[in-house]
Design an enzyme around this catalytic site. Structure first.
Site, short mmCIF file in Angstrom:
data_model
loop_
_atom_site.label_atom_id
_atom_site.label_comp_id
_atom_site.label_asym_id
_atom_site.label_seq_id
_atom_site.Cartn_x
_atom_site.Cartn_y
_atom_site.Cartn_z
CB CYS A 23 -0.93 0.09 1.19
SG CYS A 23 -2.07 -1.27 1.30
NE ARG A 40 4.58 2.05 -0.11
CZ ARG A 40 5.62 1.87 0.68
NH1 ARG A 40 6.82 2.16 0.24
NH2 ARG A 40 5.47 1.40 1.90
CD1 TRP A 43 0.34 -6.39 -2.83
CD2 TRP A 43 0.22 -6.75 -0.62
NE1 TRP A 43 0.78 -7.66 -2.58
CE2 TRP A 43 0.72 -7.91 -1.24
CE3 TRP A 43 0.05 -6.75 0.77
CZ2 TRP A 43 1.07 -9.05 -0.52
CZ3 TRP A 43 0.39 -7.89 1.48
CH2 TRP A 43 0.89 -9.02 0.84
CG ASN A 69 1.72 1.03 4.16
OD1 ASN A 69 1.50 -0.15 3.91
ND2 ASN A 69 2.94 1.52 4.27
N GLY A 70 -0.32 -0.74 6.29
CA GLY A 70 0.12 -1.53 7.45
C GLY A 70 -0.99 -2.48 7.86
CD GLU A 126 17.58 -12.77 -7.66
OE1 GLU A 126 17.05 -13.24 -6.64
OE2 GLU A 126 17.19 -11.72 -8.20
CE LYS A 169 14.00 -11.02 -9.64
NZ LYS A 169 14.86 -10.74 -8.55
CD GLU A 228 9.82 -11.01 -7.91
OE1 GLU A 228 10.96 -11.27 -8.33
OE2 GLU A 228 9.60 -10.11 -7.08
CG HIS A 259 20.79 -35.43 -1.66
ND1 HIS A 259 21.27 -36.62 -1.19
CD2 HIS A 259 21.88 -34.70 -2.02
CE1 HIS A 259 22.59 -36.62 -1.23
NE2 HIS A 259 22.98 -35.45 -1.73
CE LYS A 290 11.71 -2.59 -5.90
NZ LYS A 290 12.39 -3.68 -6.62
O1 M6R Z 1 13.41 -4.31 0.11
P1 M6R Z 1 14.05 -5.64 0.42
O2 M6R Z 1 15.35 -5.82 -0.25
O3 M6R Z 1 14.12 -5.91 1.89
O4 M6R Z 1 13.04 -6.71 -0.19
C1 M6R Z 1 13.22 -8.07 0.05
C2 M6R Z 1 12.34 -8.91 -0.84
O5 M6R Z 1 10.99 -8.64 -0.62
C3 M6R Z 1 12.65 -8.66 -2.33
O6 M6R Z 1 13.99 -8.89 -2.62
C4 M6R Z 1 11.80 -9.58 -3.22
O7 M6R Z 1 12.19 -10.90 -3.03
C5 M6R Z 1 11.96 -9.14 -4.67
N1 M6R Z 1 10.70 -8.70 -5.19
C6 M6R Z 1 12.48 -10.19 -5.55
O8 M6R Z 1 12.63 -9.74 -6.87
#
Ligand code: M6R
Length: 589
Positions: free
Chosen positions: A2, A27, A74, A100-101, A466, A470, A473, A489, A584
């Site tokens: 949010c 956000r 959100w 927000n929260g 990673e 990606k 996500e 395993h 984000k």
């Molecule tokens: O703002 P931050 O680096 O603490 O965020 C951590 C994760 O939420 C963030 O890296 C998330 O995994 C990304 N959207 C991945 O692309």
């Protein structure tokens, strides 16, 4: 999670609010809405959908009045419906609130309020305007009512309220969710992030937990007892146009292409600070790095670097699990918290606990003035400018750059290390040009595949994680990353004819063993995509990477994987900047 915005100025609020919400959409983008105060009325429009859709069906721009608040959501409590979109109102629709929260005790508050108040949403937020209504009906001013209401709330929040009874002002407060005030000669703002209003002003004040701000012709700050506090504005050096697409279709592509520059900018650090931090790490009895998501994968690379370059062992703990280790955290512990936003609730929570136990906290943060930065003993800033795409890309390589700097400093080799690190940047640029078309074709070729596996060893193991993150996500495809040695395993059972297995295998001391693991998947029918300097007969497809020293490989192996995920998202018709269900800045636990 949010975004909230508030505006008071000498021109109509709505156009400023809409523009600011556009900058906050990273956000949350489930729904959007704004409320203004005009002629003794709250005027409001809100609905589900991205801001653009809501603007297409409702006249957000046309709402009258010079005072207003806005929100992009959100969803946490309650479905994505118009009723649950913000702003929320009191019974008489004289008060409007954006939040927000999470109000953790909203159910108890709602039950208590329900005998006198009518609720129309399923949200936790709606208790706030009704609480303010109670206090204002009993004679409190808007700021007194906001202060008293906030004392009833448990959880984390930043919220802003307007009331027709005091039509010239916005009152806002926060606890554990970000809130920043910005001001120039003609207008003032409050927002979840300074990016929202950066086009208007870069003079900002960050609110501390429990503080209130009253925004009207003047700006007043109050402490959590309602007493005035003096706070000084300072300038942030981000430029608003860094947060625009500048001709690219998506922020994610722009941000991937900015990576070499991000590395260069991350190297601009105060040497004295680096040295102090390096000594602090070397002298600490116990070093723990804590982070979430992509930042945690940067930390996993950092752990290798500490060990290989400086012989310093440390642990990496997922921030959401860190609090459960607090029995082992004490004044002999150094915590390094990594977070691009500096607002991730899991990170903040873990760090708070560690501080209570006496630990020292260093952090790596991109957002200047963020909560994590303010609660740390020492901070290294990524300096890569705002990252808007929900998928972390340039911030990841910036975090890696900071780990290189710290490790080289710990090894007393900063100058040589810096030289070698900067020499990687043009190689990344060339490699993107070389691979771009190939990765588009590869994304097309694999567009009907719904399970991807990523394997690697050693310093690249975190890159396998990673690459998979990606892919899932932004493409909504199941993807798993793991150390190549772990495959047999359990996961090997999932490999079938045609299953894509991305094998990250630069020609280093892990090469032979990783290739052997790739053979094991190939024997079960896998479609092997190899990332290496040279091709290999086992590769069904080959993505070339530049030949660099083993310790720098993560910087060159991650970029093609980001691009593969990007093109896979586009091929499957997804919006890579705004993946479903995600946001984000994850400011809820
Ligand atoms: O703002 P931050 O680096 O603490 O965020 C951590 C994760 O939420 C963030 O890296 C998330 O995994 C990304 N959207 C991945 O692309």
């Amino acid at each position: 999670m949010c975004g909230i915005i508030g505006y008071v100025g000498d021109e109509a609020a709505a156009p400023f609010l809409v523009k600011a919400l556009k900058n906050l959409e990273y956000r949350g983008y489930d729904s959007a809405g704004i409320a203004t105060i005009c002629n003794g009325k709250v005027c409001a429009e809100k609905d589900v959908g991205k801001l653009e859709q809501v603007c297409g069906t409702h006249d957000l721009h046309g709402l009258p009045g010079n005072v207003g608040i806005g929100h992009v959501r959100w969803a946490t409590h309650g479905d994505v419906t118009q009723a649950n979109a913000h702003p929320h109102f009191d019974c008489k629709r004289q008060i409007a609130v954006v939040h927000n929260g999470i109000v953790e005790n909203y159910q108890d508050l709602r039950t208590a309020l329900e005998c006198n108040h009518r609720f129309v949403s399923q949200t936790d937020t709606e208790v706030i305007p009704h609480l303010i209504e109670e206090y204002m009906d009993a004679g409190a001013s808007l700021e007194q009512a906001v202060l008293q209401a906030s004392k009833q709330l448990k959880g984390c929040y930043a919220f802003a309220a307007v009331s027709v009874k005091e039509p010239d002002k916005i009152v806002a407060t926060r606890r554990e969710s970000p809130l920043v005030v910005g001001s120039n000669a003609h207008r003032s703002f409050i927002a979840s992030d300074a990016l929202a209003f950066l086009e208007e002003t870069n003079r900002v004040v960050f609110l501390e937990d429990g503080e209130l701000v009253v925004l009207s012709k003047d700006i007043t700050f109050l402490d959590n007892d309602g007493k005035p506090v003096k706070k000084d504005f300072k300038e942030v050096d981000w430029k608003w146009d860094q947060a625009t697409k500048q001709g690219y279709d998506y922020f994610m592509m722009k941000e991937i292409l900015e990576e070499p520059q991000a590395i260069r900018r991350a190297t601009m650090q105060d040497r004295k600070l680096l040295l102090e931090m390096a000594i602090g790490i070397l002298r600490s009895k116990q070093v723990v790095i804590t982070a979430c998501g992509t930042s945690r994968f940067a930390a996993l690379v950092g752990r290798y670097l500490f060990s290989r370059l400086a012989g310093k062992f440390c642990d990496v703990i997922m921030a959401s699990e860190f609090q459960y280790f607090s029995d082992s955290v004490d004044r002999n512990t150094l915590v390094i918290a990594v977070s691009q936003s500096g607002e991730t609730a899991d990170v903040i929570q873990g760090v708070k606990r560690a501080k209570e136990n006496g630990a020292t906290v260093y952090s790596m943060v991109n957002t200047v003035g963020s909560s994590l930065a303010r609660m740390s003993d020492s901070v290294l800033y990524l300096n890569c400018g705002p990252e808007i795409g929900v998928a972390a890309t340039k911030t990841f390589v910036s975090q890696l750059a900071l780990f290189y700097l710290l490790s080289f400093t710990m090894a007393n080799k900063l100058d040589d290390g810096l030289h070698d690190l900067l020499a990687i940047c043009p190689k990344i640029e060339e490699n993107v040009t070389k691979n771009n078309k190939k990765l588009q074709i590869l994304a097309q070729k694999t567009r009907d595949k719904n399970d991807f596996y990523y394997i690697a060893r050693g310093i690249n193991f975190a890159i396998a994680l990673e690459g998979a993150l990606k892919m899932k996500e932004i493409s909504y495809v199941h993807a798993e990353g793991m150390p190549a040695g772990e495959l047999k395993h359990g996961t090997l059972a999932l490999i079938e004819r045609g299953t894509p297995v991305v094998v990250v295998c630069p020609n280093d001391y892990t090469y032979e063993e990783t290739i052997a693991n790739a053979h094991e998947t190939k024997a079960r029918g896998a479609f092997v995509i190899g990332l290496s300097e040279e091709t290999h007969p086992i590769f069904d497809d080959w993505v070339v990477i530049p030949d660099v020293d083993e310790i720098f490989q993560p910087l060159v192996t991650v970029v093609p994987l980001q691009l593969l995920a990007y093109y896979s998202a586009l091929t499957r018709g997804r919006d890579p900047d705004k993946p479903r269900n995600l946001a984000k800045s994850v400011t809820v636990k």
